[in-house]
Design a protein around this motif. Structure first.
Motif, PDB file in Angstrom:
ATOM      1  N   ALA A 106      32.448  35.350  54.369  1.00 39.42           N
ATOM      2  CA  ALA A 106      30.942  36.058  54.675  1.00 39.42           C
ATOM      3  C   ALA A 106      29.860  35.296  55.055  1.00 39.42           C
ATOM      4  CB  ALA A 106      30.810  37.029  53.495  1.00 39.42           C
ATOM      5  N   GLY A 107      30.207  33.797  54.527  1.00 42.06           N
ATOM      6  CA  GLY A 107      28.918  32.761  55.021  1.00 42.06           C
ATOM      7  C   GLY A 107      27.837  32.942  53.983  1.00 42.06           C
ATOM      8  N   ALA A 108      28.458  33.366  52.641  1.00 41.74           N
ATOM      9  CA  ALA A 108      27.248  33.561  51.643  1.00 41.74           C
ATOM     10  C   ALA A 108      26.840  31.913  51.146  1.00 41.74           C
ATOM     11  CB  ALA A 108      28.023  34.044  50.414  1.00 41.74           C
ATOM     12  N   GLU A 109      25.798  31.759  50.752  1.00 43.98           N
ATOM     13  CA  GLU A 109      25.124  30.553  50.310  1.00 43.98           C
ATOM     14  C   GLU A 109      25.286  30.402  48.836  1.00 43.98           C
ATOM     15  OE1 GLU A 109      21.158  29.393  52.767  1.00 43.98           O
ATOM     16  OE2 GLU A 109      21.569  31.612  53.143  1.00 43.98           O
ATOM     17  N   GLY A 110      26.295  31.063  48.302  1.00 46.93           N
ATOM     18  CA  GLY A 110      26.407  30.835  46.791  1.00 46.93           C
ATOM     19  C   GLY A 110      26.889  32.282  46.151  1.00 46.93           C
ATOM     20  N   ILE A 111      27.157  32.097  45.003  1.00 47.36           N
ATOM     21  CA  ILE A 111      27.311  33.498  44.290  1.00 47.36           C
ATOM     22  C   ILE A 111      26.001  33.829  43.512  1.00 47.36           C
ATOM     23  CG2 ILE A 111      28.951  34.607  42.463  1.00 47.36           C
ATOM     24  CD1 ILE A 111      31.159  33.186  43.454  1.00 47.36           C
ATOM     25  N   GLY A 112      25.399  34.880  43.907  1.00 42.47           N
ATOM     26  CA  GLY A 112      24.036  35.232  43.204  1.00 42.47           C
ATOM     27  C   GLY A 112      24.220  35.900  42.137  1.00 42.47           C
ATOM     28  N   LEU A 113      25.497  36.726  41.824  1.00 41.14           N
ATOM     29  CA  LEU A 113      25.813  37.415  40.751  1.00 41.14           C
ATOM     30  C   LEU A 113      27.392  37.328  40.412  1.00 41.14           C
ATOM     31  CD1 LEU A 113      25.221  39.198  38.246  1.00 41.14           C
ATOM     32  CD2 LEU A 113      24.999  41.155  39.849  1.00 41.14           C
ATOM     33  N   PHE A 114      27.898  36.986  39.357  1.00 42.96           N
ATOM     34  CA  PHE A 114      29.385  37.295  39.065  1.00 42.96           C
ATOM     35  C   PHE A 114      29.405  38.155  37.760  1.00 42.96           C
ATOM     36  CE2 PHE A 114      33.266  36.022  36.694  1.00 42.96           C
ATOM     37  CZ  PHE A 114      34.128  36.653  37.551  1.00 42.96           C
ATOM     38  N   ARG A 115      29.934  39.195  38.162  1.00 43.56           N
ATOM     39  CA  ARG A 115      29.896  40.135  37.108  1.00 43.56           C
ATOM     40  C   ARG A 115      31.217  39.850  36.069  1.00 43.56           C
ATOM     41  NH1 ARG A 115      28.078  43.681  41.347  1.00 43.56           N
ATOM     42  NH2 ARG A 115      26.070  44.626  41.037  1.00 43.56           N
ATOM     43  N   SER A 116      30.541  39.223  35.019  1.00 41.50           N
ATOM     44  CA  SER A 116      31.938  38.813  34.199  1.00 41.50           C
ATOM     45  C   SER A 116      32.543  39.640  33.300  1.00 41.50           C
ATOM     46  CB  SER A 116      31.503  37.514  33.468  1.00 41.50           C
ATOM     47  OG  SER A 116      30.470  38.161  32.263  1.00 41.50           O
ATOM     48  N   GLU A 117      31.988  40.896  33.226  1.00 40.97           N
ATOM     49  CA  GLU A 117      32.368  42.045  32.406  1.00 40.97           C
ATOM     50  C   GLU A 117      33.769  42.465  33.022  1.00 40.97           C
ATOM     51  OE1 GLU A 117      28.724  43.907  34.382  1.00 40.97           O
ATOM     52  OE2 GLU A 117      29.376  42.325  33.322  1.00 40.97           O
ATOM     53  N   PHE A 118      34.107  42.342  34.257  1.00 37.88           N
ATOM     54  CA  PHE A 118      35.344  42.709  34.720  1.00 37.88           C
ATOM     55  C   PHE A 118      36.390  41.798  34.342  1.00 37.88           C
ATOM     56  CE2 PHE A 118      32.539  44.908  37.812  1.00 37.88           C
ATOM     57  CZ  PHE A 118      33.507  45.863  38.281  1.00 37.88           C
ATOM     58  N   LEU A 119      36.096  40.716  33.441  1.00 38.39           N
ATOM     59  CA  LEU A 119      37.054  39.909  32.860  1.00 38.39           C
ATOM     60  C   LEU A 119      37.664  40.643  31.515  1.00 38.39           C
ATOM     61  CD1 LEU A 119      35.476  36.426  33.129  1.00 38.39           C
ATOM     62  CD2 LEU A 119      37.696  37.277  34.284  1.00 38.39           C
ATOM     63  N   LEU A 120      37.040  41.547  31.143  1.00 31.74           N
ATOM     64  CA  LEU A 120      37.322  42.130  29.837  1.00 31.74           C
ATOM     65  C   LEU A 120      38.492  43.011  29.717  1.00 31.74           C
ATOM     66  CD1 LEU A 120      33.403  43.433  28.532  1.00 31.74           C
ATOM     67  CD2 LEU A 120      34.923  41.621  27.624  1.00 31.74           C
ATOM     68  N   ASP A 121      39.348  42.967  28.958  1.00 29.77           N
ATOM     69  CA  ASP A 121      40.392  44.167  28.890  1.00 29.77           C
ATOM     70  C   ASP A 121      40.045  44.612  27.292  1.00 29.77           C
ATOM     71  OD1 ASP A 121      41.167  42.253  26.863  1.00 29.77           O
ATOM     72  OD2 ASP A 121      42.416  41.341  28.153  1.00 29.77           O
ATOM     73  N   ALA A 122      41.309  45.274  27.089  1.00 26.24           N
ATOM     74  CA  ALA A 122      41.079  46.030  25.732  1.00 26.24           C
ATOM     75  C   ALA A 122      40.306  45.339  24.390  1.00 26.24           C
ATOM     76  CB  ALA A 122      42.387  46.990  25.359  1.00 26.24           C
ATOM     77  N   ASP A 123      40.994  43.991  24.560  1.00 23.87           N
ATOM     78  CA  ASP A 123      40.787  43.099  23.311  1.00 23.87           C
ATOM     79  C   ASP A 123      39.688  42.112  23.634  1.00 23.87           C
ATOM     80  OD1 ASP A 123      42.808  44.410  21.759  1.00 23.87           O
ATOM     81  OD2 ASP A 123      44.209  43.278  22.875  1.00 23.87           O
ATOM     82  N   GLY A 124      39.038  42.245  24.967  1.00 23.61           N
ATOM     83  CA  GLY A 124      38.080  41.240  25.403  1.00 23.61           C
ATOM     84  C   GLY A 124      39.148  39.874  25.955  1.00 23.61           C
TER      85      GLY A 124
END
Length: 580
Positions: free
Chosen positions: A290-308
């Motif tokens: 997309a031509g982004a100049e970096g990642i301004g927000l990585f929503r890390s909660e999508f790494l969570l599963d039932a046990d973290g």
């Protein structure tokens, strides 16, 4: 038949319906001819598992409580041989070519309705036994807990997923290359699920009412993620028109690819920075494309599963993400498992979260949440792979921020890592009004307009009943945005916007006029915003913002935006015209 919802993720999709209800645990779909015999075998296997379960329960109760109690389950065993149950379910699989879960559901519903009509009270009460047997059969159809994601892999694409609601944790597991679009009974444009789909470029419509009860599994569905229109079983010529629309939309997006390597500038030469929001680390290639100049927000909660997520697993993900984007900056927000994280709907878990209103984000640090310390350790261990920035969510006061920074500094010394920039999210009015104080303890600040809007207006953004009162253009929200921008500029602190407003080509001019120059958005929005900004004169945007802040209602602001919309619409409409 036509349904009308709210378009929340742009694009057009056409495909056969897969219907999933009760948070995607109850799934209905049509079988291909080759899949019928396999489905009948699944049903037979489930019957034998159920028979074994019930016989074991009956024998155990006979030993402990006596034959009277055991007879209840002995009677349920006999139901498995009743032709009105199993034979009818098998017949539905063969004749209607529906999956076994759906067949059992239909048979149980029919039997319960028939028993309810009986005058005999004893017979009516047997409906509970029928439901119990049906539920056990359905569980035994998926003994290994086969998920919606597993079933999608077995169904011929493209499909359109029709749900009552779709938790983000389920959405994150699906192969969206096989799912062309989403139609949802409930939902809001700022739910985590919708944000994820928007970042993946998947068309979506929410608030479609009773779509799950009106759309038949296997039915042809066409949807427009802009207008919110959903068409069922369109005529061949109409269907062809929708398929052409889908192709043209995809072609228009590709036509904007030429903007990828160009810097974002307004018509009068003001340089802006456009970064990307990201939910799934595996999708980092979309950010580069997309031509982004970096990642301004990585929503890390999508790494969570039932046990973290474990520390080692996190280190691996963060290293890969930082290395893929190096040397561009990657801003990783610490876990912010808010109320809509697993079950975004009007009641249930979301309602339960209201009992602990505001316990999220940075406040988990104050609660001595071990997950926060584990995540910080993982981040610092991975920091040497690229340019890391840590973003703390739901900051309310400078004291909270100072305490969290103290914890981060302590862990930095423990792991022997280098100090990394730490920033704070501006998501509540208290933070927006005290940016000057927060800036003393942060290297950067980022405005989350989704939460700032809901907390300012007292509107739960996950509640479809309140969706129309969620107005990002409310003068109250705009005044807070202006206050934050002015205070950040005076404090010399970097300030960006990472909420959904940043990805709207018609709202970004308002943000520019309010003083913002750095934005983070879904990757698919970057070329459209970049294209629209190229037509913008900052002086006009400043005049627009000044008038909008003084407006008396969101409707009045929308009218002011309409005066600029003609110019902006020309730019945006260029993205949906057929290339020459």
């Amino acid at each position: 038949m036509k349904l009308q919802g709210r378009g929340v993720s742009a694009g057009v999709a056409v495909g056969r319906a897969v219907v999933a209800v009760r948070e995607a645990t109850q799934i209905r779909y049509r079988l291909s001819a080759s899949g019928v015999e396999r489905e009948r075998q699944r049903l037979r296997t489930a019957r034998e598992r159920t028979r074994q379960d019930l016989e074991e329960i009956s024998e155990r109760l006979a030993r402990t409580l006596g034959p009277a109690q055991a007879s209840i389950f002995a009677a349920q065993v006999l139901m498995l041989d009743d032709p009105l149950l199993m034979k009818r379910a098998d017949e539905l699989i063969r004749t209607d070519r529906i999956n076994a879960e759906w067949a059992i559901e239909r048979v149980v519903d029919d039997l319960q309705a028939a028993l309810a009509r009986e005058g005999d009270e004893w017979l009516r009460e047997r409906g509970g036994d029928v439901s119990d047997v049906g539920g056990r059969l359905q569980r035994n159809l998926r003994p290994d807990h086969t998920t919606l994601a597993d079933l999608i892999e077995e169904i011929e694409p493209p499909v359109v997923l029709v749900v009552d609601e779709l938790p983000p944790s389920v959405a994150a597991q699906l192969d969206w290359a096989r799912v062309g679009g989403l139609v949802c009974d409930f939902g809001s444009p700022t739910s985590h699920t919708v944000i994820l789909l928007r970042s993946l470029g998947v068309p979506a419509v929410v608030g479609a009412g009773r779509a799950t009860s009106m759309v038949a599994p296997g039915q042809m569905v066409a949807l427009d993620g802009v207008t919110g229109e959903v068409l069922l079983d369109p005529e061949p010529d109409v269907l062809e028109g929708w398929q052409n629309r889908a192709a043209l939309t995809a072609a228009a997006s590709r036509a904007l690819d030429e903007l990828r390597d160009r810097p974002a500038k307004t018509a009068d030469g003001v340089r802006l920075r456009l970064e990307a929001n990201l939910e799934l680390a595996d999708e980092v290639s979309r950010v580069r494309e997309a031509g982004a100049e970096g990642i301004g927000l990585f929503r890390s909660e999508f790494l969570l599963d039932a046990d973290g997520a474990g520390e080692e697993e996190q280190v691996e993900v963060y290293r890969g993400l930082l290395a893929a984007m190096a040397p561009l900056p990657v801003t990783i927000r610490t876990f912010d498992a808010a109320g809509d994280w697993r079950h975004p709907h009007r009641g249930g878990a979301a309602a339960a979260h209201r009992d602990r209103f505001g316990v999220r984000g940075i406040r988990s640090v104050l609660q001595h949440d071990a997950r926060f310390r584990t995540q910080i350790r993982a981040l610092l261990r991975a920091a040497d792979a690229g340019t890391l920035r840590i973003l703390l969510p739901f900051v309310t006061t400078a004291d909270d921020l100072r305490f969290a920074r103290g914890v981060i500094d302590e862990i930095t010394r423990e792991v022997g890592g280098r100090r990394v920039p730490v920033g704070a999210m501006i998501e509540v009015p208290a933070a927006a009004l005290t940016v000057d104080a927060l800036a003393e303890h942060a290297e950067f600040l980022s405005v989350g307009t989704n939460d700032l809007t809901q907390y300012t207006l007292a509107v739960d953004r996950t509640d479809d009943w309140l969706a129309r009162q969620y107005e990002a253009t409310s003068p109250a929200v705009l005044r807070l945005l202006r206050t934050a921008a002015v205070q950040a500029r005076r404090a010399g602190c970097e300030l960006s916007v990472c909420g959904e407003m940043a990805g709207d080509p018609l709202l970004v001019p308002l943000l520019v006029g309010l003083g913002y120059r750095r934005f983070s958005m879904t990757p698919t929005a970057i070329p459209h915003v970049k294209h629209a900004l190229s037509t913008l004169d900052v002086r006009q945007a400043t005049v627009l913002a000044r008038r909008a802040v003084l407006a008396r209602s969101a409707h009045e602001v929308d009218q002011l935006l309409a005066s600029m919309a003609r110019t902006m619409r020309d730019a945006v409409d260029g993205s949906i015209k057929e290339p020459a």
